[in-house]
Design a protein around this motif. Structure first.
Motif, short mmCIF file in Angstrom:
data_model
loop_
_atom_site.label_atom_id
_atom_site.label_comp_id
_atom_site.label_asym_id
_atom_site.label_seq_id
_atom_site.Cartn_x
_atom_site.Cartn_y
_atom_site.Cartn_z
N LEU A 104 17.50 61.59 33.75
CA LEU A 104 17.54 61.13 32.35
C LEU A 104 16.38 61.70 31.54
O LEU A 104 16.55 62.07 30.38
CB LEU A 104 17.51 59.60 32.29
CG LEU A 104 18.84 58.88 32.36
CD1 LEU A 104 18.64 57.38 32.25
CD2 LEU A 104 19.82 59.36 31.31
N ARG A 105 15.20 61.78 32.16
CA ARG A 105 14.05 62.37 31.45
C ARG A 105 14.32 63.84 31.12
O ARG A 105 13.97 64.31 30.03
CB ARG A 105 12.77 62.20 32.26
CG ARG A 105 12.20 60.79 32.16
CD ARG A 105 10.79 60.70 32.71
NE ARG A 105 10.70 60.97 34.13
CZ ARG A 105 10.93 60.10 35.09
NH1 ARG A 105 11.29 58.87 34.79
NH2 ARG A 105 10.80 60.43 36.35
N VAL A 111 18.56 67.74 25.75
CA VAL A 111 19.73 67.46 24.91
C VAL A 111 19.71 66.03 24.34
O VAL A 111 20.69 65.30 24.42
CB VAL A 111 21.06 67.72 25.66
CG1 VAL A 111 21.28 69.20 25.89
CG2 VAL A 111 21.11 66.93 26.96
N PRO A 112 18.62 65.62 23.72
CA PRO A 112 18.58 64.25 23.20
C PRO A 112 19.66 63.97 22.15
O PRO A 112 20.09 62.83 21.99
CB PRO A 112 17.17 64.12 22.60
CG PRO A 112 16.78 65.53 22.28
CD PRO A 112 17.42 66.37 23.35
N TRP A 120 18.82 52.28 24.52
CA TRP A 120 18.32 52.51 25.87
C TRP A 120 19.50 52.80 26.79
O TRP A 120 20.58 52.22 26.62
CB TRP A 120 17.56 51.28 26.38
CG TRP A 120 16.21 51.14 25.74
CD1 TRP A 120 15.92 50.44 24.60
CD2 TRP A 120 14.99 51.71 26.18
NE1 TRP A 120 14.59 50.55 24.31
CE2 TRP A 120 13.99 51.32 25.28
CE3 TRP A 120 14.64 52.51 27.26
CZ2 TRP A 120 12.66 51.70 25.42
CZ3 TRP A 120 13.32 52.89 27.41
CH2 TRP A 120 12.34 52.49 26.49
N TYR A 121 19.27 53.69 27.74
CA TYR A 121 20.28 54.06 28.74
C TYR A 121 19.75 53.76 30.13
O TYR A 121 18.60 54.07 30.45
CB TYR A 121 20.59 55.56 28.66
CG TYR A 121 21.46 55.93 27.49
CD1 TYR A 121 22.82 56.14 27.65
CD2 TYR A 121 20.93 56.07 26.22
CE1 TYR A 121 23.63 56.48 26.57
CE2 TYR A 121 21.72 56.41 25.13
CZ TYR A 121 23.07 56.61 25.32
OH TYR A 121 23.87 56.95 24.26
N TRP A 122 20.60 53.15 30.93
CA TRP A 122 20.25 52.85 32.31
C TRP A 122 20.17 54.12 33.14
O TRP A 122 20.99 55.03 33.00
CB TRP A 122 21.29 51.95 32.96
CG TRP A 122 21.24 50.52 32.57
CD1 TRP A 122 22.22 49.81 31.93
CD2 TRP A 122 20.18 49.61 32.81
NE1 TRP A 122 21.83 48.52 31.75
CE2 TRP A 122 20.58 48.36 32.28
CE3 TRP A 122 18.92 49.70 33.41
CZ2 TRP A 122 19.77 47.23 32.35
CZ3 TRP A 122 18.12 48.58 33.48
CH2 TRP A 122 18.54 47.37 32.94
N SER A 123 19.21 54.15 34.05
CA SER A 123 19.21 55.14 35.13
C SER A 123 19.70 54.41 36.37
O SER A 123 19.84 53.18 36.38
CB SER A 123 17.80 55.70 35.37
OG SER A 123 17.04 54.83 36.19
N GLY A 140 11.85 59.66 23.52
CA GLY A 140 11.67 60.11 24.88
C GLY A 140 10.96 59.17 25.83
O GLY A 140 10.48 59.60 26.88
N ASP A 141 10.89 57.90 25.50
CA ASP A 141 10.18 56.95 26.35
C ASP A 141 11.03 56.51 27.53
O ASP A 141 12.24 56.35 27.41
CB ASP A 141 9.78 55.73 25.52
CG ASP A 141 8.78 54.85 26.24
OD1 ASP A 141 8.03 55.35 27.10
OD2 ASP A 141 8.74 53.64 25.94
#
Length: 166
Positions: A104-105, A111-112, A120-123, A140-141
């Motif tokens: 995800l990072r 490609v943000p 927020w997106y889960w990993s 990018g946090d």
């Protein structure tokens, strides 16, 4: 040495079921080395979902780099998020998984624009029995949040670089 011509980051690769998101290095549990991360279309987002309703440690879901192995462990433990992603058939592909924190990072760096910026997106990377890693694309946090929080999830899949076609 063979030369591979890669598409631009963010390019839609219909034959691979999504957008070219990132290149990652290193061996994964399945023996793969360098691979391209393919990001599903935004329409495949799973919205307002929890990582888990229970505060339990999921054995095997703590890799920061191998989302495929994490998702398999989550599904084996019966977590609905992982089961939903593993059941997907998008673009004729059924090998979708929830990306690991490092994946995800990488997507946040390359490609943000493919993601909802303020969400927020889960990993698939578990931080503890009560929390898992998440990513926001606006700035990018990355952070760990309670597994019972409701965030988005975006399926990805991997393609070996030598099989990537533009």
């Amino acid at each position: 040495m063979r030369t591979i011509t890669l598409p631009l980051f963010g390019a839609l690769l219909a034959t691979h079921g999504g957008h070219f998101g990132a290149i990652l290095r290193g061996a994964a549990a399945d023996g793969s080395q360098d691979y391209a991360l393919i990001v599903s279309e935004a329409s495949a987002d799973i919205e307002d979902t929890t990582w888990s309703e229970d505060y339990t440690t999921i054995a095997g879901a703590d890799s920061k780099t191998d989302g495929q192995a994490n998702t398999d462990a989550m599904a084996a433990a019966g977590l609905q998020l992982a089961l939903r992603i593993k059941a997907l058939d998008l673009g004729g592909h059924t090998d979708w998984y929830l990306p690991a924190a490092a994946e995800l990072r990488a997507l946040s760096a390359t490609v943000p624009e493919l993601f909802q910026q303020k969400d927020w997106y889960w990993s698939s990377t578990q931080y503890s029995s009560t929390s898992a890693w998440c990513q926001v694309f606006e700035y990018g946090d990355s952070s760990a949040y309670g597994k019972d929080c409701e965030f988005r999830a975006r399926p990805v899949r991997r393609v070996q670089l030598q099989h990537l076609s533009t």
